[in-house]
Design a protein around this motif. Structure first.
Motif, mmCIF file in Angstrom:
data_model
loop_
_atom_site.group_PDB
_atom_site.id
_atom_site.type_symbol
_atom_site.label_atom_id
_atom_site.label_comp_id
_atom_site.label_asym_id
_atom_site.label_seq_id
_atom_site.Cartn_x
_atom_site.Cartn_y
_atom_site.Cartn_z
ATOM 1 N N SER A 5 41.077 39.496 40.150
ATOM 2 C CA SER A 5 40.194 39.352 41.323
ATOM 3 C C SER A 5 40.572 38.124 42.146
ATOM 4 O O SER A 5 40.235 38.038 43.321
ATOM 5 C CB SER A 5 38.716 39.361 40.941
ATOM 6 O OG SER A 5 38.477 38.634 39.788
ATOM 7 N N ASP A 50 30.513 38.024 43.185
ATOM 8 C CA ASP A 50 31.586 38.053 42.204
ATOM 9 C C ASP A 50 30.963 38.319 40.831
ATOM 10 O O ASP A 50 30.352 37.436 40.227
ATOM 11 C CB ASP A 50 32.324 36.703 42.239
ATOM 12 C CG ASP A 50 33.551 36.697 41.343
ATOM 13 O OD1 ASP A 50 33.656 37.569 40.457
ATOM 14 O OD2 ASP A 50 34.399 35.800 41.533
ATOM 15 N N LEU A 79 32.965 42.012 43.539
ATOM 16 C CA LEU A 79 34.232 41.823 42.824
ATOM 17 C C LEU A 79 34.002 42.065 41.334
ATOM 18 O O LEU A 79 33.005 41.591 40.772
ATOM 19 C CB LEU A 79 34.775 40.407 43.030
ATOM 20 C CG LEU A 79 35.232 40.028 44.438
ATOM 21 C CD1 LEU A 79 35.697 38.574 44.460
ATOM 22 C CD2 LEU A 79 36.354 40.944 44.914
ATOM 23 N N THR A 112 36.339 42.441 37.474
ATOM 24 C CA THR A 112 37.642 42.194 36.849
ATOM 25 C C THR A 112 37.661 42.749 35.433
ATOM 26 O O THR A 112 36.608 42.866 34.798
ATOM 27 C CB THR A 112 37.953 40.677 36.816
ATOM 28 O OG1 THR A 112 39.211 40.482 36.173
ATOM 29 C CG2 THR A 112 36.899 39.878 36.066
ATOM 30 N N GLY A 119 41.916 43.538 38.905
ATOM 31 C CA GLY A 119 40.594 43.290 39.479
ATOM 32 C C GLY A 119 40.293 44.330 40.538
ATOM 33 O O GLY A 119 41.192 45.027 41.020
#
Ligand SMILES: Cc1ncc(COP(=O)(O)O)c(C=O)c1O
Length: 349
Positions: free
Chosen positions: A77, A173, A198, A200, A212
């Motif tokens: 990511s 994230d 995001l 991962t 990611g």
């Protein structure tokens, strides 16, 4: 919301790189070697990887309950953070302390970054953030939730308020989300066009692969895809990631083990004099060192000492000096590793 208006002018007019993918018997168009090695059955090392990672994105789409067009694949990511800042530019806003790459990549790309401190509970000062967003008009706001290095999730209602009340892209994230009981923001993607998530595979056993995902509205994905390097995700990583995502049982087993070990670690650390572990929704625990020797506030020095002495005994944890002075961060390991860590920490304290 018109995503195109947010994109840097030089990227707005760009077209995403398109690799030639015409099916043929004799492939002599890409300066590849005709001779390959068998690393894994079905992987041809002499051929470039699928530039679009179609099979991987398909299975990831199933996992995240979105369409493949809502997913961009990255070499970890980290790379996707790089692509986001390259595509949309700055200012880039984020609370601190948080994952260092938001600041580092902004800096590398010559983009202004705005850091706003977290409150005493490591949660967001939401009104302060909204005020600065209004004034500074950032293009991107990064919120790592669960947050690295504090370990907690930010309050969902505060995150939602930022998503709803700002015109920038809000990037949640969720690198550590699999370890959290709090709900992912994935389900809100349809409703909020400025939301980017995001994810991962790094934290769930596949850090060596560098895989990611950016998950967002297709307009955002298409813009960021323009700056993606054509073969950013190698064949081996694509193949192993597909296999791993298909074997979710095994992955879930590992995640459950980390969660139960985290609970045990926190329980044992809470009983120790001289330290204070913070609650964690992630696969690590942040803990504060209190100076117990003469009750003088000397935690920063003691933290350094403990960090150094743990290392002498072969146990490496993260020294948070300069980020959260007086604190260390320990990643949850195997039961054996955790026992060794606890035993040594106790002796040193
Ligand atoms: C919050 C956060 N996001 C992203 C990453 C990077 O993940 P990746 O290995 O996918 O680049 C990390 C790694 O430590 C992280 O803590």
């Amino acid at each position: 919301m018109d995503i195109k208006k947010l994109v840097k002018p030089n990227i707005r007019t760009l077209r995403a790189y398109q690799a030639e993918e015409t099916p043929c018997k004799v492939k002599l168009d890409a300066n590849e070697s005709p001779y390959g090695f068998t690393v894994l059955k079905s992987i041809k090392t002499n051929r470039y990887p699928d530039p679009e990672a179609k099979d991987l994105r398909k299975i990831a789409a199933k996992e995240f309950k979105v369409k493949p067009t809502n997913i961009l694949h990255g070499n970890g990511s980290d790379e996707l953070i790089y692509y986001l800042i390259t595509t949309f530019g700055g200012p880039v806003l984020y609370p601190v302390p948080t994952f260092s790459m938001y600041g580092i990549i902004s800096h590398v790309l010559g983009v202004k970054n705005i850091e706003i401190s977290l409150d005493n509970e490591f949660d967001l000062y939401v009104d302060r953030i909204l005020k600065i967003i209004k004034k500074e008009n950032p293009k991107l706001t990064f919120l790592s939730s669960p947050n690295n290095p504090t370990g907690n999730c930010f309050s969902s209602d505060k995150i939602l308020k930022i998503i709803k009340q700002s015109k920038c892209l809000v990037v949640i994230d969720e690198a550590y989300q699999p370890f959290s009981e709090k709900k992912s923001f994935l389900t809100l993607l349809k409703k909020h066009k400025n939301l980017v998530i995001l994810r991962t595979l790094s934290k769930i056993g596949l850090a060596g692969l560098r895989v990611g995902f950016m998950i967002a509205n297709a307009d955002i994905i298409n813009e960021a895809n323009k700056v993606r390097l054509p073969f950013n995700l190698n064949s081996l990583s694509q193949k192993v990631a597909i296999d791993a995502l298909q074997d979710k049982k095994q992955m879930q087993k590992y995640i459950s083990s980390i969660i139960s070990e985290r609970k045990k670690l926190i329980h044992d650390m809470e009983k120790m004099d001289g330290i204070e572990p913070y609650p964690s929704d992630a696969n690590f625990i942040l803990f504060k060192i209190h100076s117990v020797r003469n009750r003088v506030s000397n935690g920063a020095k003691d933290a350094e000492k403990i960090h150094k002495n743990l290392l002498k005994r072969g146990v490496l944890v993260r020294n948070m000096k300069g980020i959260i002075d007086g604190c260390l961060r320990v990643t949850v390991g195997t039961p054996r590793e955790n026992t060794i860590f606890l035993k040594n920490l106790k002796q040193l304290l």
